[in-house]
Design a protein around this motif. Structure first.
Motif, PDB file in Angstrom:
ATOM      1  N   THR A   1       5.038   6.183  -0.656  1.00 56.09           N
ATOM      2  CA  THR A   1       6.427   5.255  -1.306  1.00 56.09           C
ATOM      3  C   THR A   1       5.107   4.336  -1.465  1.00 56.09           C
ATOM      4  OG1 THR A   1       8.455   5.895  -0.377  1.00 56.09           O
ATOM      5  CG2 THR A   1       8.179   4.056  -0.654  1.00 56.09           C
ATOM      6  N   ALA A   2       4.887   2.999  -1.618  1.00 55.21           N
ATOM      7  CA  ALA A   2       4.558   2.420  -1.645  1.00 55.21           C
ATOM      8  C   ALA A   2       5.403   1.427  -0.989  1.00 55.21           C
ATOM      9  CB  ALA A   2       3.805   1.704  -3.028  1.00 55.21           C
ATOM     10  N   HIS A   3       5.199   0.288  -0.145  1.00 59.79           N
ATOM     11  CA  HIS A   3       5.535  -0.973   0.310  1.00 59.79           C
ATOM     12  C   HIS A   3       4.884  -2.129   0.625  1.00 59.79           C
ATOM     13  CE1 HIS A   3       4.146   2.309   2.894  1.00 59.79           C
ATOM     14  NE2 HIS A   3       3.898   0.694   4.479  1.00 59.79           N
ATOM     15  N   ARG A   4       5.634  -2.873  -0.082  1.00 56.26           N
ATOM     16  CA  ARG A   4       5.233  -4.545   0.440  1.00 56.26           C
ATOM     17  C   ARG A   4       6.745  -5.170   0.570  1.00 56.26           C
ATOM     18  NH1 ARG A   4       2.968  -6.128  -5.857  1.00 56.26           N
ATOM     19  NH2 ARG A   4       0.857  -6.123  -4.274  1.00 56.26           N
TER      20      ARG A   4
ATOM     21  N   HIS B   1       1.268  -1.012  -0.133  1.00 54.97           N
ATOM     22  CA  HIS B   1       0.320   0.067  -0.110  1.00 54.97           C
ATOM     23  C   HIS B   1       0.700   1.097  -0.221  1.00 54.97           C
ATOM     24  CE1 HIS B   1       0.659  -1.236   3.947  1.00 54.97           C
ATOM     25  NE2 HIS B   1       1.009   0.190   4.581  1.00 54.97           N
ATOM     26  N   PHE B   2       0.280   2.355  -0.414  1.00 59.25           N
ATOM     27  CA  PHE B   2       0.742   4.009  -0.436  1.00 59.25           C
ATOM     28  C   PHE B   2      -0.185   3.876   0.744  1.00 59.25           C
ATOM     29  CE2 PHE B   2       1.565   4.021  -4.424  1.00 59.25           C
ATOM     30  CZ  PHE B   2       2.537   4.779  -5.207  1.00 59.25           C
ATOM     31  N   HIS B   3       0.543   5.602   1.906  1.00 57.82           N
ATOM     32  CA  HIS B   3      -0.365   5.071   2.961  1.00 57.82           C
ATOM     33  C   HIS B   3      -0.847   6.656   2.737  1.00 57.82           C
ATOM     34  CE1 HIS B   3       2.798   3.759   5.843  1.00 57.82           C
ATOM     35  NE2 HIS B   3       2.410   3.308   5.900  1.00 57.82           N
ATOM     36  N   ALA B   4      -2.614   6.899   3.109  1.00 56.75           N
ATOM     37  CA  ALA B   4      -3.505   7.642   2.117  1.00 56.75           C
ATOM     38  C   ALA B   4      -2.755   9.041   2.633  1.00 56.75           C
ATOM     39  CB  ALA B   4      -4.590   7.644   3.338  1.00 56.75           C
TER      40      ALA B   4
ATOM     41  N   LEU C   1      12.378  -6.533   0.512  1.00 55.70           N
ATOM     42  CA  LEU C   1      11.108  -4.781   0.676  1.00 55.70           C
ATOM     43  C   LEU C   1      11.272  -3.757  -0.427  1.00 55.70           C
ATOM     44  CD1 LEU C   1       8.735  -3.162   2.455  1.00 55.70           C
ATOM     45  CD2 LEU C   1      11.111  -2.338   3.301  1.00 55.70           C
ATOM     46  N   ILE C   2      10.220  -4.578  -1.247  1.00 57.39           N
ATOM     47  CA  ILE C   2      10.081  -4.014  -2.392  1.00 57.39           C
ATOM     48  C   ILE C   2       9.102  -2.409  -2.702  1.00 57.39           C
ATOM     49  CG2 ILE C   2       8.621  -3.964  -4.642  1.00 57.39           C
ATOM     50  CD1 ILE C   2       7.988  -6.928  -3.899  1.00 57.39           C
ATOM     51  N   LEU C   3       9.772  -1.092  -2.480  1.00 54.34           N
ATOM     52  CA  LEU C   3       9.206   0.045  -2.382  1.00 54.34           C
ATOM     53  C   LEU C   3       9.263   0.557  -3.632  1.00 54.34           C
ATOM     54  CD1 LEU C   3      12.229   0.645   0.565  1.00 54.34           C
ATOM     55  CD2 LEU C   3       9.916   0.294   1.132  1.00 54.34           C
TER      56      LEU C   3
ATOM     57  N   ARG D   1      12.461   0.006  -5.760  1.00 51.50           N
ATOM     58  CA  ARG D   1      13.897  -0.813  -5.428  1.00 51.50           C
ATOM     59  C   ARG D   1      13.447  -1.336  -4.118  1.00 51.50           C
ATOM     60  NH1 ARG D   1      12.691   3.918  -2.638  1.00 51.50           N
ATOM     61  NH2 ARG D   1      13.197   4.395  -0.761  1.00 51.50           N
ATOM     62  N   CYS D   2      14.799  -2.735  -4.027  1.00 50.12           N
ATOM     63  CA  CYS D   2      13.850  -3.700  -2.677  1.00 50.12           C
ATOM     64  C   CYS D   2      15.631  -3.601  -1.703  1.00 50.12           C
ATOM     65  CB  CYS D   2      14.083  -4.642  -3.756  1.00 50.12           C
ATOM     66  SG  CYS D   2      13.459  -5.767  -3.100  1.00 50.12           S
ATOM     67  N   GLU D   3      15.221  -3.942  -0.496  1.00 49.06           N
ATOM     68  CA  GLU D   3      15.859  -3.908   0.937  1.00 49.06           C
ATOM     69  C   GLU D   3      15.948  -5.568   1.177  1.00 49.06           C
ATOM     70  OE1 GLU D   3      15.818   0.614   1.997  1.00 49.06           O
ATOM     71  OE2 GLU D   3      15.774  -0.641   3.285  1.00 49.06           O
ATOM     72  N   TRP D   4      17.130  -5.785   1.013  1.00 48.91           N
ATOM     73  CA  TRP D   4      16.906  -7.203   1.877  1.00 48.91           C
ATOM     74  C   TRP D   4      16.926  -7.015   3.233  1.00 48.91           C
ATOM     75  CZ3 TRP D   4      17.401 -11.440  -0.458  1.00 48.91           C
ATOM     76  CH2 TRP D   4      17.875 -11.700  -1.880  1.00 48.91           C
ATOM     77  N   MET D   5      15.772  -7.918   4.095  1.00 44.66           N
ATOM     78  CA  MET D   5      15.129  -7.697   5.468  1.00 44.66           C
ATOM     79  C   MET D   5      16.028  -9.415   5.800  1.00 44.66           C
ATOM     80  SD  MET D   5      10.851  -7.068   4.936  1.00 44.66           S
ATOM     81  CE  MET D   5      10.856  -7.030   6.001  1.00 44.66           C
ATOM     82  N   ARG D   6      16.849  -8.917   7.129  1.00 40.44           N
ATOM     83  CA  ARG D   6      17.135 -10.252   7.997  1.00 40.44           C
ATOM     84  C   ARG D   6      17.280 -10.239   8.833  1.00 40.44           C
ATOM     85  NH1 ARG D   6      21.357  -9.788   3.326  1.00 40.44           N
ATOM     86  NH2 ARG D   6      20.943 -11.603   1.632  1.00 40.44           N
ATOM     87  N   PRO D   7      17.473 -10.659   9.748  1.00 35.27           N
ATOM     88  CA  PRO D   7      17.273 -10.322  10.618  1.00 35.27           C
ATOM     89  C   PRO D   7      18.238  -9.405  11.947  1.00 35.27           C
ATOM     90  CG  PRO D   7      16.654 -12.370  10.855  1.00 35.27           C
ATOM     91  CD  PRO D   7      17.146 -12.441   9.724  1.00 35.27           C
TER      92      PRO D   7
END
Ligand code: F6R
Ligand code: MN
Length: 188
Positions: free
Chosen positions: A137-140, A91-94, A111-113, A121-127
């Motif tokens: 910025t939409a995020h998924r 989603h985007f924030h309203a 994390l797809i932005l 762009r996409c950031e790696w998600m790791r602990p």
């Protein structure tokens, strides 16, 4: 002297699980995610009740409280629809200028932005990874691993969620498995 107060919510730092009376939970199964994945036929072939993700939210103030904050956890199951990893709707924030933090607790993902010009762009998600999601910025998040991907989130309670724009136009790129590894593939 006054007595110490027990906080109403606690988070398990090894799992991201929230505990507290005021924590609400919602679930998304394969049947709830029509039109989200690239391969609708592959989605239809999976049992509709297959769990994809679960969200816990603690909203200490009513929605639209100026300056208020919300806190949540998301748990994405491992799995794929065709070659596309299980992921959140996105989603985007309203209120477009509202930013957000994500902090990965367990598992591995991306994390797809996407900004409003549809640049992705996409950031790696790791602990331990900390992700700043700027406004506009939409995020998924997508689970690229073989165990649950869990992350914490903190955002402005008055941000609101615009799912409609994503339902209509999608993201400009998808996280798919190519030759056994995650790849961010632009949509045609
Ligand atoms: C809140 C936020 C997260 C997501 C959650 C599920 O603004 O970004 O708490 O809501 O990860 O994703 P969606 O809402 O896209 O289904
Ligand atoms: Mn958000």
């Amino acid at each position: 002297m006054t007595s110490m107060i027990e906080p109403s919510v606690a988070v398990r730092l090894d799992t991201a699980e929230l505990r507290g009376e005021c924590v609400s939970t919602s679930q998304r199964a394969i049947a709830d995610l029509a039109g989200i994945f690239r391969d609708e036929a592959a989605r239809g072939a999976l049992p509709g009740e297959t769990p994809v993700y679960r969200v816990q939210v603690w909203a200490p103030t009513p929605e639209n409280t100026p300056g208020g904050l919300a806190w949540g956890s998301t748990f994405i199951q491992p799995g794929k629809v065709g070659d596309e990893y299980f992921m959140t709707r996105g989603h985007f924030h309203a209120r477009r200028d509202r930013a957000e933090f994500y902090v990965t607790v367990q598992g591995e993902g991306g994390l797809i932005l996407m900004d409003e010009q549809r640049k992705v762009r996409c950031e790696w998600m790791r602990p331990g990874s900390v992700h700043y999601i700027p406004g506009h910025t939409a995020h998924r998040a997508a689970n690229t691993g073989s165990s649950v991907l869990a992350f914490l989130a903190a955002w402005n309670i008055d941000a609101g969620h615009d799912y409609e724009t994503i339902a209509r136009h999608g993201f400009a790129a998808r996280l798919r498995e190519v030759a056994g590894a995650p790849a961010l593939i632009c949509e045609p």
